[in-house]
Scaffold this motif. Structure first.
Motif, PDB file in Angstrom:
ATOM      1  N   VAL A   1       0.861  -1.182   0.000  1.00 27.65           N
ATOM      2  CA  VAL A   1       0.000   0.000   0.000  1.00 27.65           C
ATOM      3  C   VAL A   1       0.901   1.237   0.000  1.00 27.65           C
ATOM      4  N   ALA A   2       0.684   2.092  -0.981  1.00 24.27           N
ATOM      5  CA  ALA A   2       1.582   3.234  -1.175  1.00 24.27           C
ATOM      6  C   ALA A   2       1.700   4.087   0.081  1.00 24.27           C
ATOM      7  N   GLY A   3       0.572   4.506   0.646  1.00 23.86           N
ATOM      8  CA  GLY A   3       0.610   5.412   1.781  1.00 23.86           C
ATOM      9  C   GLY A   3       1.306   4.825   2.991  1.00 23.86           C
ATOM     10  N   TRP A   4       1.065   3.558   3.266  1.00 24.03           N
ATOM     11  CA  TRP A   4       1.697   2.934   4.432  1.00 24.03           C
ATOM     12  C   TRP A   4       3.203   2.814   4.226  1.00 24.03           C
ATOM     13  N   ASN A   5       3.631   2.566   2.998  1.00 27.68           N
ATOM     14  CA  ASN A   5       5.059   2.567   2.714  1.00 27.68           C
ATOM     15  C   ASN A   5       5.638   3.964   2.864  1.00 27.68           C
ATOM     16  N   GLY A   6       4.839   5.003   2.538  1.00 29.76           N
ATOM     17  CA  GLY A   6       5.284   6.368   2.789  1.00 29.76           C
ATOM     18  C   GLY A   6       5.529   6.625   4.260  1.00 29.76           C
ATOM     19  N   LEU A   7       4.627   6.126   5.125  1.00 26.88           N
ATOM     20  CA  LEU A   7       4.838   6.249   6.567  1.00 26.88           C
ATOM     21  C   LEU A   7       6.132   5.554   6.985  1.00 26.88           C
ATOM     22  N   ALA A   8       6.385   4.387   6.407  1.00 26.34           N
ATOM     23  CA  ALA A   8       7.591   3.632   6.762  1.00 26.34           C
ATOM     24  C   ALA A   8       8.853   4.341   6.292  1.00 26.34           C
ATOM     25  N   ILE A   9       8.797   4.982   5.127  1.00 27.69           N
ATOM     26  CA  ILE A   9       9.972   5.719   4.633  1.00 27.69           C
ATOM     27  C   ILE A   9      10.361   6.807   5.622  1.00 27.69           C
ATOM     28  N   ALA A  10       9.380   7.593   6.078  1.00 25.52           N
ATOM     29  CA  ALA A  10       9.677   8.653   7.039  1.00 25.52           C
ATOM     30  C   ALA A  10      10.271   8.081   8.315  1.00 25.52           C
ATOM     31  N   ALA A  11       9.665   6.993   8.823  1.00 23.40           N
ATOM     32  CA  ALA A  11      10.122   6.412  10.079  1.00 23.40           C
ATOM     33  C   ALA A  11      11.526   5.838   9.954  1.00 23.40           C
ATOM     34  N   LEU A  12      11.787   5.098   8.893  1.00 17.40           N
ATOM     35  CA  LEU A  12      13.101   4.477   8.727  1.00 17.40           C
ATOM     36  C   LEU A  12      14.189   5.513   8.491  1.00 17.40           C
ATOM     37  N   ALA A  13      13.875   6.556   7.713  1.00 16.18           N
ATOM     38  CA  ALA A  13      14.869   7.595   7.447  1.00 16.18           C
ATOM     39  C   ALA A  13      15.280   8.287   8.740  1.00 16.18           C
ATOM     40  N   GLU A  14      14.300   8.652   9.567  1.00 16.17           N
ATOM     41  CA  GLU A  14      14.621   9.337  10.821  1.00 16.17           C
ATOM     42  C   GLU A  14      15.269   8.395  11.815  1.00 16.17           C
ATOM     43  N   ALA A  15      14.808   7.134  11.853  1.00 14.54           N
ATOM     44  CA  ALA A  15      15.417   6.165  12.762  1.00 14.54           C
ATOM     45  C   ALA A  15      16.878   5.933  12.400  1.00 14.54           C
ATOM     46  N   GLY A  16      17.168   5.852  11.115  1.00 13.49           N
ATOM     47  CA  GLY A  16      18.552   5.628  10.708  1.00 13.49           C
ATOM     48  C   GLY A  16      19.481   6.708  11.198  1.00 13.49           C
ATOM     49  N   THR A  17      18.997   7.959  11.205  1.00 11.80           N
ATOM     50  CA  THR A  17      19.824   9.074  11.658  1.00 11.80           C
ATOM     51  C   THR A  17      19.931   9.120  13.171  1.00 11.80           C
ATOM     52  N   VAL A  18      18.812   9.078  13.866  1.00 13.10           N
ATOM     53  CA  VAL A  18      18.803   9.229  15.319  1.00 13.10           C
ATOM     54  C   VAL A  18      19.466   8.034  16.003  1.00 13.10           C
ATOM     55  N   LEU A  19      19.265   6.825  15.454  1.00 14.34           N
ATOM     56  CA  LEU A  19      19.826   5.619  16.056  1.00 14.34           C
ATOM     57  C   LEU A  19      21.203   5.279  15.507  1.00 14.34           C
ATOM     58  N   ASP A  20      21.721   6.120  14.599  1.00 15.88           N
ATOM     59  CA  ASP A  20      23.025   5.903  13.969  1.00 15.88           C
ATOM     60  C   ASP A  20      23.065   4.537  13.280  1.00 15.88           C
ATOM     61  N   ARG A  21      22.042   4.291  12.453  1.00 18.84           N
ATOM     62  CA  ARG A  21      21.965   3.061  11.680  1.00 18.84           C
ATOM     63  C   ARG A  21      21.746   3.432  10.212  1.00 18.84           C
ATOM     64  N   PRO A  22      22.807   3.767   9.497  1.00 18.55           N
ATOM     65  CA  PRO A  22      22.657   4.238   8.113  1.00 18.55           C
ATOM     66  C   PRO A  22      21.986   3.233   7.194  1.00 18.55           C
ATOM     67  N   GLU A  23      22.035   1.929   7.558  1.00 19.18           N
ATOM     68  CA  GLU A  23      21.390   0.939   6.693  1.00 19.18           C
ATOM     69  C   GLU A  23      19.869   1.128   6.660  1.00 19.18           C
ATOM     70  N   LEU A  24      19.301   1.745   7.703  1.00 10.75           N
ATOM     71  CA  LEU A  24      17.863   2.031   7.698  1.00 10.75           C
ATOM     72  C   LEU A  24      17.539   3.143   6.703  1.00 10.75           C
ATOM     73  N   VAL A  25      18.425   4.124   6.596  1.00  6.40           N
ATOM     74  CA  VAL A  25      18.238   5.178   5.590  1.00  6.40           C
ATOM     75  C   VAL A  25      18.312   4.571   4.197  1.00  6.40           C
ATOM     76  N   SER A  26      19.244   3.654   3.991  1.00  8.12           N
ATOM     77  CA  SER A  26      19.358   2.989   2.685  1.00  8.12           C
ATOM     78  C   SER A  26      18.088   2.219   2.360  1.00  8.12           C
ATOM     79  N   ALA A  27      17.532   1.539   3.366  1.00 10.07           N
ATOM     80  CA  ALA A  27      16.280   0.811   3.138  1.00 10.07           C
ATOM     81  C   ALA A  27      15.150   1.769   2.789  1.00 10.07           C
ATOM     82  N   ALA A  28      15.110   2.930   3.465  1.00 15.02           N
ATOM     83  CA  ALA A  28      14.078   3.925   3.158  1.00 15.02           C
ATOM     84  C   ALA A  28      14.211   4.401   1.715  1.00 15.02           C
ATOM     85  N   GLN A  29      15.439   4.594   1.249  1.00 17.67           N
ATOM     86  CA  GLN A  29      15.634   5.029  -0.139  1.00 17.67           C
ATOM     87  C   GLN A  29      15.209   3.936  -1.115  1.00 17.67           C
ATOM     88  N   SER A  30      15.439   2.696  -0.780  1.00 17.62           N
ATOM     89  CA  SER A  30      14.997   1.601  -1.645  1.00 17.62           C
ATOM     90  C   SER A  30      13.475   1.563  -1.736  1.00 17.62           C
TER      91      SER A  30
END
Length: 738
Positions: free
Chosen positions: A441-470
């Motif tokens: 579902v497009a919208g729910w994946n949009g929610l996940a992109i925001a969450a993973l991108a911010e989590a990757g930065t705050v938690l110092d897990r760059p692989e989460l940002v990469s997953a958000a970009q994918s």
């Protein structure tokens, strides 16, 4: 001319096309019912035309793949031949996946609540062939129960009313549709009208009202069943970041709820991830379905608690651990393919597990003292049972109880639990597992992109940002259909498709929530990465939403994909401003309009956001629990929001400044950072035009010595630039405080 009542029950089965038509549907929920003896049809003009030709009502059944009670009613009634025969003879049965067609679900849920006073799934609605609702309920049992007739009794009563009191039935249906149209008009939002001024005292009053319904012992609000109040928590965290006489109360309420959920059975203590809701007020007995939209929102909320440095009842390191495990669960359990580069995220895991052909709610997650000892040995097994509240009597069923400590673990207890967790995960992985609904579902994946991108930065897990970009790449590649060239045979307008299966988008265009959630995700991803392509895709989505969902200045949730839905809501486009399991489309759209205005300097989009934010005063004064995201966006609007532009060359200093901004809890803060343009940051698909720099960065130059610096602005009016993390933090805190 009306079709005569069949002389015998079998004659209706002679109609051409009288068969179960769900076998070729991509929806997992619809396919779950493909072997029913009920002659199900998917929602569409053909099914309603068939009802009109037969002159019989439509029986509309709405549910979703992970729904426990949907499975129960299917087994009890839809798999029963006698019930199916009666249903087929006197109705045209239609099955709807509410996650694919939220427009259908929304209007008929409103009708169901108006008719029966209750709502939920499975939803059972009886319609005229024009789509007007005239009788409805939720789950109906196979035999009568106190206060609830059997499903067969309901079918017979509706059939009798259709034959004997047809005029009254149709008049009542038209009256209900007219009433829903009046309600829509009363709640209308016009984006071309001047917005009302936003009084920040409203936000403090909302906190006080929330405090009255808080469960301070169990966490959360109200009693059982208890759902994770994600949008309200986001508002409370944002409010806590701004000093006021209610900011401490907001912080404490958010912390108590986050701590209670993290230490409860709602949170999977082995895998991470959260169940849909709890049937008990202390979160000890969850309803076991796991949804992407819940987990994406909760991941982001726990990350924002870490960013707030809330501590108190929930230490930041514990919140970070919960968030990190939630992120892992999302990618490992819902990801398609490689968790580091998922081709979209699936919708949900089922509440039930099928064991030896029988559905058992939560069977994969339940433990007894004996099963713990079998996995860990007698000593560790007994210790784990005590630690995780596993007793001799199962709290869910005879299969046992879910793991939950109910409290913060001590250092010794944490070491024990971390030692035994891998063995318990292995033991659980060997059990039958709940089914997964693979639709994206497009919208729910949009929610996940925001969450993973911010989590990757705050938690110092760059692989989460990469997953958000994918994930973002997948949405652009599969769900986004750009405008066609003039003269092409296809429609010229770009459209975001709501759902994809197996890498192919199909079905209706996205709803307002899909456009808004995806734009939110792309803007969050831009703030983290500085890649302008994500900003430009968000811009396209916002522009598309304005074209698609604003008619004569009035905002709507959908664009009338079906004539029957349009008829059911009194031939008026609808807008639901209230949060449900996810933020309302209107509230989410207000948020992206506000952020986009901060990035672009667009006064028009700022005014549009303000028009939507005129909704909180009447809503928050009565029911802030269903207006959490509107209140969160209002908090951002009151704060400015602050705009931050990081200029200068890439390098360690620029990274430190950028990271400090992304770690700030300032409500609604937008961040833009100068980056060297990547190879795919040029022209967007179908545009052929090189994209300019994001306006917030225009004319933001490096320091005289060439070093990076940060401009903090409101409404594109900036203070003198700052060059150190320390002075940036001080100035940002001062601006956030007002």
């Amino acid at each position: 001319m009306p079709v005569p009542e069949p002389a015998d029950p079998g004659s209706a089965r002679e109609w051409p096309g009288a068969f179960n038509a769900l076998g070729s549907e991509p929806s997992a929920y619809l396919r779950q019912h493909a072997d029913n003896p009920v002659h199900w049809r998917p929602f569409g003009d053909e099914a309603f035309a068939f009802a009109a030709a037969r002159d019989v009502p439509v029986f509309l059944s709405i549910g979703y793949a992970a729904c426990h009670w949907c499975h129960v009613m299917a087994h009890e009634s839809f798999e029963d031949q006698d019930t199916a025969d009666y249903l087929n003879d006197h109705f045209v049965p239609i099955k709807v996946d509410r996650e694919e067609r939220p427009d259908v679900d929304s209007i008929y849920m409103a009708a169901t609540q108006a008719i029966s006073g209750e709502g939920g799934w499975p939803m059972s609605v009886f319609l005229t062939p024009e789509g007007l609702a005239f009788h409805a309920g939720t789950y109906f049992p196979p035999t009568p129960q106190p206060g609830r007739p059997s499903f067969r009794q309901v079918l017979e009563a509706v059939h009798e009313a259709w034959l004997e009191r047809r005029d009254a039935v149709e008049q009542n249906a038209r009256g209900l549709a007219a009433g829903m149209a009046d309600a829509q008009l009363a709640a209308a939002v016009f984006l071309d009208r001047p917005p009302e001024s936003l009084d920040d005292s409203l936000l403090s009053e909302a906190v006080r009202l929330l405090a009255r319904s808080e469960d301070p012992d169990g966490g959360g609000f109200g009693g059982a069943p208890k759902f994770p109040p994600s949008a309200v928590l986001e508002f409370l965290i944002r409010h806590a970041a701004v000093p006021s006489d209610t900011s401490d109360s907001a912080r404490d309420m958010a912390g108590r709820t986050l701590a209670a959920m993290a230490r409860s059975a709602l949170c999977d203590q082995l895998d991470g991830g959260f169940a849909r809701y709890s049937v008990t007020a202390d979160w000890s007995v969850p309803h076991f379905e796991k949804m992407l939209y819940d987990n994406a929102q909760l991941l982001r909320v726990y990350v924002h608690w870490v960013r707030l440095r809330g501590d108190g009842v929930l230490p930041a390191d514990e919140a970070a651990m919960v968030a990190s495990r939630a992120a892992d669960w999302i990618l490992d359990s819902l990801g398609m393919g490689d968790p580091g580069a998922p081709d979209g995220l699936a919708s949900s895991l089922d509440a039930d597990t099928v064991v030896d052909g029988v559905h058992h709610e939560g069977a994969s997650y339940l433990w007894t003292p004996e099963s713990l000892e079998a996995a860990l040995g007698s000593g560790d097994g007994a210790a784990a049972a005590r630690l995780m509240n596993i007793g001799a009597s199962g709290t869910v069923s005879e299969l046992g109880s879910p793991l939950h400590p109910r409290r913060q673990l001590s250092g010794t207890e944490s070491r024990l639990w971390n030692r035994v967790r891998p063995a318990l995960r292995n033991a659980r992985d060997a059990r039958p597992q709940p089914a997964r609904d693979d639709k994206v579902v497009a919208g729910w994946n949009g929610l996940a992109i925001a969450a993973l991108a911010e989590a990757g930065t705050v938690l110092d897990r760059p692989e989460l940002v990469s997953a958000a970009q994918s994930l973002a790449d997948y949405l652009v590649r599969v769900h986004w259909r750009p405008a066609s060239k003039p003269g092409a045979l296809t429609a010229a307008e770009p459209v975001l498709i709501r759902v994809s299966h197996d890498g192919v988008a199909r079905g209706i265009g996205g709803l307002l929530e899909d456009y808004a959630f995806c734009a939110e995700g792309f803007l969050a991803l831009y703030a983290v990465t500085g890649r302008r392509r994500w900003y430009r895709f968000a811009e396209q989505l916002i522009s598309g939403a304005c074209e698609r969902f604003v008619v004569d200045g009035r905002l709507s949730d959908s664009v009338g994909e079906s004539a029957q839905v349009f008829n059911a809501q009194g031939q008026h486009a609808g807008l639901d401003p209230f949060d449900n399991a996810a933020p309302s489309g209107a509230a989410a759209f207000a948020g992206v309009l506000l952020s986009y205005a901060a990035y672009s300097g667009s006064h028009e989009h700022r005014l549009m956001a303000g028009s939507i934010l005129s909704l909180p005063p009447p809503i928050a004064g009565r029911a802030p629990r269903v207006a959490g995201w509107l209140l969160a966006i209002a908090q951002a609007a009151v704060a400015g929001p602050v705009e931050a532009a990081v200029s200068g060359p890439a390098g360690s200093m620029q990274r430190e400044l950028h990271r400090a901004l992304l770690a700030s809890p300032s409500p609604g803060l937008v961040v833009a950072v100068q980056r060297a343009k990547a190879a795919d940051d040029g022209a967007l698909p179908g545009s052929g035009v090189e994209e300019p720099e994001v306006p917030l960065l225009s004319d933001r130059v490096a320091a005289a010595d060439g070093s990076p610096q940060v401009y903090l602005c409101r409404g594109m009016v900036c203070d003198l630039p700052l060059r150190s993390v320390e002075e940036l933090g001080q100035r940002l805190a001062a601006m956030t405080a007002g």
